[in-house]
Structure formats: structure tokens, C-alpha cells
Motif scaffolding. Structure first.
Motif, PDB file in Angstrom:
ATOM      1  N   LEU A  99       0.828  -1.204   0.000  1.00  0.00           N
ATOM      2  CA  LEU A  99       0.000   0.000   0.000  1.00  0.00           C
ATOM      3  C   LEU A  99       0.863   1.255   0.000  1.00  0.00           C
ATOM      4  O   LEU A  99       0.566   2.231  -0.700  1.00  0.00           O
ATOM      5  CB  LEU A  99      -0.919   0.005   1.226  1.00  0.00           C
ATOM      6  CG  LEU A  99      -2.093  -0.982   1.192  1.00  0.00           C
ATOM      7  CD1 LEU A  99      -2.715  -1.118   2.576  1.00  0.00           C
ATOM      8  CD2 LEU A  99      -3.146  -0.535   0.172  1.00  0.00           C
ATOM      9  N   HIS A 100       1.957   1.215   0.772  1.00  0.00           N
ATOM     10  CA  HIS A 100       2.878   2.351   0.823  1.00  0.00           C
ATOM     11  C   HIS A 100       3.498   2.606  -0.544  1.00  0.00           C
ATOM     12  O   HIS A 100       3.581   3.753  -1.006  1.00  0.00           O
ATOM     13  CB  HIS A 100       3.980   2.074   1.843  1.00  0.00           C
ATOM     14  CG  HIS A 100       4.928   3.218   2.022  1.00  0.00           C
ATOM     15  ND1 HIS A 100       4.718   4.228   2.934  1.00  0.00           N
ATOM     16  CD2 HIS A 100       6.098   3.529   1.389  1.00  0.00           C
ATOM     17  CE1 HIS A 100       5.713   5.107   2.860  1.00  0.00           C
ATOM     18  NE2 HIS A 100       6.555   4.696   1.924  1.00  0.00           N
ATOM     19  N   GLN A 101       3.929   1.537  -1.197  1.00  0.00           N
ATOM     20  CA  GLN A 101       4.584   1.689  -2.497  1.00  0.00           C
ATOM     21  C   GLN A 101       3.604   2.187  -3.556  1.00  0.00           C
ATOM     22  O   GLN A 101       3.970   3.004  -4.405  1.00  0.00           O
ATOM     23  CB  GLN A 101       5.218   0.362  -2.924  1.00  0.00           C
ATOM     24  CG  GLN A 101       6.365  -0.099  -2.036  1.00  0.00           C
ATOM     25  CD  GLN A 101       7.469   0.923  -1.921  1.00  0.00           C
ATOM     26  OE1 GLN A 101       7.703   1.484  -0.846  1.00  0.00           O
ATOM     27  NE2 GLN A 101       8.161   1.185  -3.014  1.00  0.00           N
ATOM     28  N   ILE A 102       2.364   1.718  -3.520  1.00  0.00           N
ATOM     29  CA  ILE A 102       1.363   2.222  -4.465  1.00  0.00           C
ATOM     30  C   ILE A 102       1.125   3.707  -4.218  1.00  0.00           C
ATOM     31  O   ILE A 102       1.047   4.507  -5.158  1.00  0.00           O
ATOM     32  CB  ILE A 102       0.041   1.434  -4.348  1.00  0.00           C
ATOM     33  CG1 ILE A 102       0.245  -0.014  -4.816  1.00  0.00           C
ATOM     34  CG2 ILE A 102      -1.052   2.102  -5.191  1.00  0.00           C
ATOM     35  CD1 ILE A 102      -0.964  -0.917  -4.594  1.00  0.00           C
ATOM     36  N   GLY A 103       1.039   4.086  -2.948  1.00  0.00           N
ATOM     37  CA  GLY A 103       0.880   5.499  -2.620  1.00  0.00           C
ATOM     38  C   GLY A 103       2.029   6.333  -3.129  1.00  0.00           C
ATOM     39  O   GLY A 103       1.838   7.441  -3.646  1.00  0.00           O
ATOM     40  N   MET A 104       3.243   5.794  -2.992  1.00  0.00           N
ATOM     41  CA  MET A 104       4.435   6.499  -3.469  1.00  0.00           C
ATOM     42  C   MET A 104       4.371   6.704  -4.984  1.00  0.00           C
ATOM     43  O   MET A 104       4.686   7.791  -5.487  1.00  0.00           O
ATOM     44  CB  MET A 104       5.695   5.713  -3.107  1.00  0.00           C
ATOM     45  CG  MET A 104       6.995   6.359  -3.539  1.00  0.00           C
ATOM     46  SD  MET A 104       8.360   5.167  -3.615  1.00  0.00           S
ATOM     47  CE  MET A 104       7.882   4.179  -5.045  1.00  0.00           C
ATOM     48  N   VAL A 105       3.963   5.666  -5.710  1.00  0.00           N
ATOM     49  CA  VAL A 105       3.841   5.773  -7.170  1.00  0.00           C
ATOM     50  C   VAL A 105       2.831   6.864  -7.536  1.00  0.00           C
ATOM     51  O   VAL A 105       3.087   7.702  -8.414  1.00  0.00           O
ATOM     52  CB  VAL A 105       3.422   4.421  -7.786  1.00  0.00           C
ATOM     53  CG1 VAL A 105       3.081   4.588  -9.267  1.00  0.00           C
ATOM     54  CG2 VAL A 105       4.531   3.388  -7.619  1.00  0.00           C
ATOM     55  N   CYS A 106       1.694   6.878  -6.840  1.00  0.00           N
ATOM     56  CA  CYS A 106       0.672   7.897  -7.108  1.00  0.00           C
ATOM     57  C   CYS A 106       1.195   9.291  -6.794  1.00  0.00           C
ATOM     58  O   CYS A 106       0.951  10.242  -7.546  1.00  0.00           O
ATOM     59  CB  CYS A 106      -0.579   7.604  -6.288  1.00  0.00           C
ATOM     60  SG  CYS A 106      -1.422   6.077  -6.732  1.00  0.00           S
ATOM     61  N   ARG A 107       1.917   9.417  -5.685  1.00  0.00           N
ATOM     62  CA  ARG A 107       2.479  10.721  -5.309  1.00  0.00           C
ATOM     63  C   ARG A 107       3.491  11.191  -6.339  1.00  0.00           C
ATOM     64  O   ARG A 107       3.502  12.356  -6.755  1.00  0.00           O
ATOM     65  CB  ARG A 107       3.119  10.623  -3.931  1.00  0.00           C
ATOM     66  CG  ARG A 107       3.575  11.966  -3.332  1.00  0.00           C
ATOM     67  CD  ARG A 107       5.062  12.161  -3.480  1.00  0.00           C
ATOM     68  NE  ARG A 107       5.816  11.138  -2.811  1.00  0.00           N
ATOM     69  CZ  ARG A 107       7.106  10.894  -3.072  1.00  0.00           C
ATOM     70  NH1 ARG A 107       7.743  11.576  -4.011  1.00  0.00           N
ATOM     71  NH2 ARG A 107       7.762   9.941  -2.433  1.00  0.00           N
ATOM     72  N   MET A 108       4.347  10.295  -6.819  1.00  0.00           N
ATOM     73  CA  MET A 108       5.333  10.654  -7.830  1.00  0.00           C
ATOM     74  C   MET A 108       4.656  11.065  -9.138  1.00  0.00           C
ATOM     75  O   MET A 108       5.184  11.886  -9.889  1.00  0.00           O
ATOM     76  CB  MET A 108       6.292   9.480  -8.069  1.00  0.00           C
ATOM     77  CG  MET A 108       7.202   9.174  -6.897  1.00  0.00           C
ATOM     78  SD  MET A 108       8.213   7.684  -7.161  1.00  0.00           S
ATOM     79  CE  MET A 108       9.371   8.261  -8.401  1.00  0.00           C
ATOM     80  N   ASN A 109       3.471  10.503  -9.380  1.00  0.00           N
ATOM     81  CA  ASN A 109       2.710  10.815 -10.586  1.00  0.00           C
ATOM     82  C   ASN A 109       1.776  12.014 -10.365  1.00  0.00           C
ATOM     83  O   ASN A 109       0.909  12.295 -11.196  1.00  0.00           O
ATOM     84  CB  ASN A 109       1.896   9.583 -11.017  1.00  0.00           C
ATOM     85  CG  ASN A 109       1.411   9.668 -12.442  1.00  0.00           C
ATOM     86  OD1 ASN A 109       2.016  10.339 -13.282  1.00  0.00           O
ATOM     87  ND2 ASN A 109       0.304   9.003 -12.720  1.00  0.00           N
ATOM     88  N   ASN A 110       1.965  12.703  -9.227  1.00  0.00           N
ATOM     89  CA  ASN A 110       1.200  13.914  -8.883  1.00  0.00           C
ATOM     90  C   ASN A 110      -0.296  13.657  -8.690  1.00  0.00           C
ATOM     91  O   ASN A 110      -1.090  14.591  -8.755  1.00  0.00           O
ATOM     92  CB  ASN A 110       1.397  15.015  -9.937  1.00  0.00           C
ATOM     93  CG  ASN A 110       2.858  15.424 -10.063  1.00  0.00           C
ATOM     94  OD1 ASN A 110       3.571  15.524  -9.070  1.00  0.00           O
ATOM     95  ND2 ASN A 110       3.308  15.654 -11.287  1.00  0.00           N
ATOM     96  N   ASP A 111      -0.663  12.411  -8.437  1.00  0.00           N
ATOM     97  CA  ASP A 111      -2.055  12.083  -8.132  1.00  0.00           C
ATOM     98  C   ASP A 111      -2.178  12.039  -6.609  1.00  0.00           C
ATOM     99  O   ASP A 111      -2.219  10.963  -5.993  1.00  0.00           O
ATOM    100  CB  ASP A 111      -2.452  10.744  -8.759  1.00  0.00           C
ATOM    101  CG  ASP A 111      -3.958  10.488  -8.684  1.00  0.00           C
ATOM    102  OD1 ASP A 111      -4.627  11.153  -7.870  1.00  0.00           O
ATOM    103  OD2 ASP A 111      -4.451   9.632  -9.442  1.00  0.00           O
ATOM    104  N   TYR A 112      -2.235  13.223  -6.008  1.00  0.00           N
ATOM    105  CA  TYR A 112      -2.152  13.312  -4.550  1.00  0.00           C
ATOM    106  C   TYR A 112      -3.395  12.760  -3.859  1.00  0.00           C
ATOM    107  O   TYR A 112      -3.299  12.179  -2.775  1.00  0.00           O
ATOM    108  CB  TYR A 112      -1.902  14.757  -4.134  1.00  0.00           C
ATOM    109  CG  TYR A 112      -0.609  15.313  -4.683  1.00  0.00           C
ATOM    110  CD1 TYR A 112       0.568  14.566  -4.649  1.00  0.00           C
ATOM    111  CD2 TYR A 112      -0.562  16.581  -5.264  1.00  0.00           C
ATOM    112  CE1 TYR A 112       1.750  15.069  -5.161  1.00  0.00           C
ATOM    113  CE2 TYR A 112       0.627  17.094  -5.779  1.00  0.00           C
ATOM    114  CZ  TYR A 112       1.778  16.330  -5.731  1.00  0.00           C
ATOM    115  OH  TYR A 112       2.950  16.824  -6.242  1.00  0.00           O
ATOM    116  N   ALA A 113      -4.548  12.915  -4.464  1.00  0.00           N
ATOM    117  CA  ALA A 113      -5.778  12.419  -3.846  1.00  0.00           C
ATOM    118  C   ALA A 113      -5.733  10.898  -3.709  1.00  0.00           C
ATOM    119  O   ALA A 113      -6.041  10.344  -2.644  1.00  0.00           O
ATOM    120  CB  ALA A 113      -6.995  12.842  -4.671  1.00  0.00           C
ATOM    121  N   LEU A 114      -5.337  10.211  -4.788  1.00  0.00           N
ATOM    122  CA  LEU A 114      -5.253   8.756  -4.738  1.00  0.00           C
ATOM    123  C   LEU A 114      -4.120   8.319  -3.815  1.00  0.00           C
ATOM    124  O   LEU A 114      -4.257   7.335  -3.072  1.00  0.00           O
ATOM    125  CB  LEU A 114      -5.038   8.198  -6.147  1.00  0.00           C
ATOM    126  CG  LEU A 114      -5.169   6.675  -6.303  1.00  0.00           C
ATOM    127  CD1 LEU A 114      -6.535   6.194  -5.829  1.00  0.00           C
ATOM    128  CD2 LEU A 114      -4.925   6.265  -7.752  1.00  0.00           C
TER     129      LEU A 114
END
Length: 212
Positions: free
Chosen positions: A82-97
Motif C-alpha cells: 500500500l505504501h509503495q502504491i501510494g508512493m507511485v501515485c504521489r510521484m505521478n502527482n495524483d495526490y488524492a489517490l
């Protein structure tokens, strides 16, 4: 296989991402499906693809690991995925997800992994980064302080180094150069204590930029 995985990580650390990706894919093709080696290779491939900006496939790597962890009822692996998926989303500027996945991670940790201070530190750090990107400065500072506190409980220099780097970025955004420099210097110290000269050098560059 272990030697190949170690070599792939070395290539990743040296930012030779194409070579690391190739070796991780080779390990995946050779490893028994569902084995620890396969999971390690998939995790490394996800991280490598993230650094290359290939977020869709990186997301898929970690989603695969997440589904496996849920099936096996492995709460630690579930939290990490879950942490790594969140990191990928954050790096992709999808902060809400990203915030959604980091909250799910936090929930798993609070329910099953209360003693995993390293995990809580990394989770708070990510929430701090997102708050910083969204210009919620005071909230970001609270998260970075929480990350430092959890890192201290874990006695983990890497966690503390990352949290102080974030705290320095907060002070820089708040236009407080003296506090930013102090936090960055603490970050450098802890990166060196963790044996991460690359991380220390990156923060030293941040300090130089402050003085320009």
C-alpha cells in the motif's frame, strides 16, 4: 538468484535504471511464481519503473504484491505494498489517490503493526511531502515531526534523515533559511550515519542552493 537480485539493486542504486530493469525482469522470469525471490524482484522492478516515470506498470507491480499479501493475510507485506502504491501515485502527482493508499496503509499499521515505527515514520513522511506539495505548510511540519519521532523510536537513521530533509524543505518553503539549513544539516548527519553517502550529497546540494 540472490546474487542477481543484489546486483539489480546495486544497478538501481547507481541509477542505471535500464540495466536494473532488465535484470529484475530476468529474475522474475526465472523465479518460481509466488516465491520470495519473485516478490523481491517484483518490488525492485516496481521501484525501478517508478524512477523511470513508468507509473502504470509500476502501479501494477505493487498491486500484484498487494493482492498476494491480502490473500496470504500478511499484514506487513500488505502495508508495504500500500505504501509503495501510494508512493507511485504521489510521484505521478495524483495526490488524492496517494493519500487514499497512505491512509489505508496507516489503518493496517494501527490495526496490526503498532510496533513498526519505521513503517509509521515512512508513512508520516509521505503525508508530509503531499501536504508540502499542496501548500499545507503547517500540516506538513506536523507530519515531518511525527516522522522524526517515529524514526527516533525505531533508532533508524534513514527514517530520521528523510524526515529532517522534509522538515528542511518545509522551512525553505516558509522562507526560513536558517531553520532550513539546520534541518538539512541534521539530515546529512543521519544519512551519513545510515551509510547513505548519495542521500547526504543530495541534501548538501540543497544546502548550497539555500546560500545562492
Amino acid at each position: 538468484m540472490k546474487e542477481q537480485l543484489t546486483e539489480a539493486f546495486r544497478l538501481f542504486y547507481e541509477e542505471r535504471f535500464d540495466e536494473a530493469e532488465q535484470l529484475y525482469r530476468a529474475c522474475l522470469s526465472e523465479a518460481e511464481e509466488g516465491s520470495q525471490d519473485a516478490k523481491t524482484a517484483l518490488h525492485g522492478l516496481g521501484f525501478t519503473l517508478s524512477m523511470k516515470g513508468e507509473y502504470i506498470e509500476a502501479f501494477a507491480c505493487y498491486e500484484n504484491l498487494l493482492l498476494s499479501a491480502i490473500k496470504e493475510q500478511n499484514h506487513l507485506s500488505e502495508a508495504v505494498a500500500l505504501h509503495q502504491i501510494g508512493m507511485v501515485c504521489r510521484m505521478n502527482n495524483d495526490y488524492a489517490l496517494a493519500k487514499d493508499y497512505f491512509q489505508r496503509e496507516k489503518n493496517v499499521r494501527e490495526q496490526s503493526l503498532l510496533d513498526d515505527h519505521i513503517g509509521f515514520s515512512a508513512n508520516a513522511y509521505e503525508f508530509g511531502l503531499i501536504a508540502l506539495h499542496e501548500n499545507r505548510l503547517e500540516e506538513s511540519l506536523q507530519y515531518f515531526n511525527e516522522a522524526i519521532e517515529q524514526g527516533n523510536l525505531a533508532k533508524d537513521h534513514m527514517c530520521i534523515a528523510c524526515a529532517y530533509r522534509g522538515k528542511g524543505q518545509y522551512y525553505e518553503a516558509a522562507e526560513n533559511k536558517d531553520e532550513a539549513k539546520e534541518s538539512f544539516q541534521k539530515s546529512v548527519h543521519h544519512f551519513l550515519e545510515a551509510g547513505d553517502e548519495k542521500g547526504a550529497a543530495e541534501v548538501q546540494e540543497m544546502i548550497r542552493s539555500l546560500n545562492e
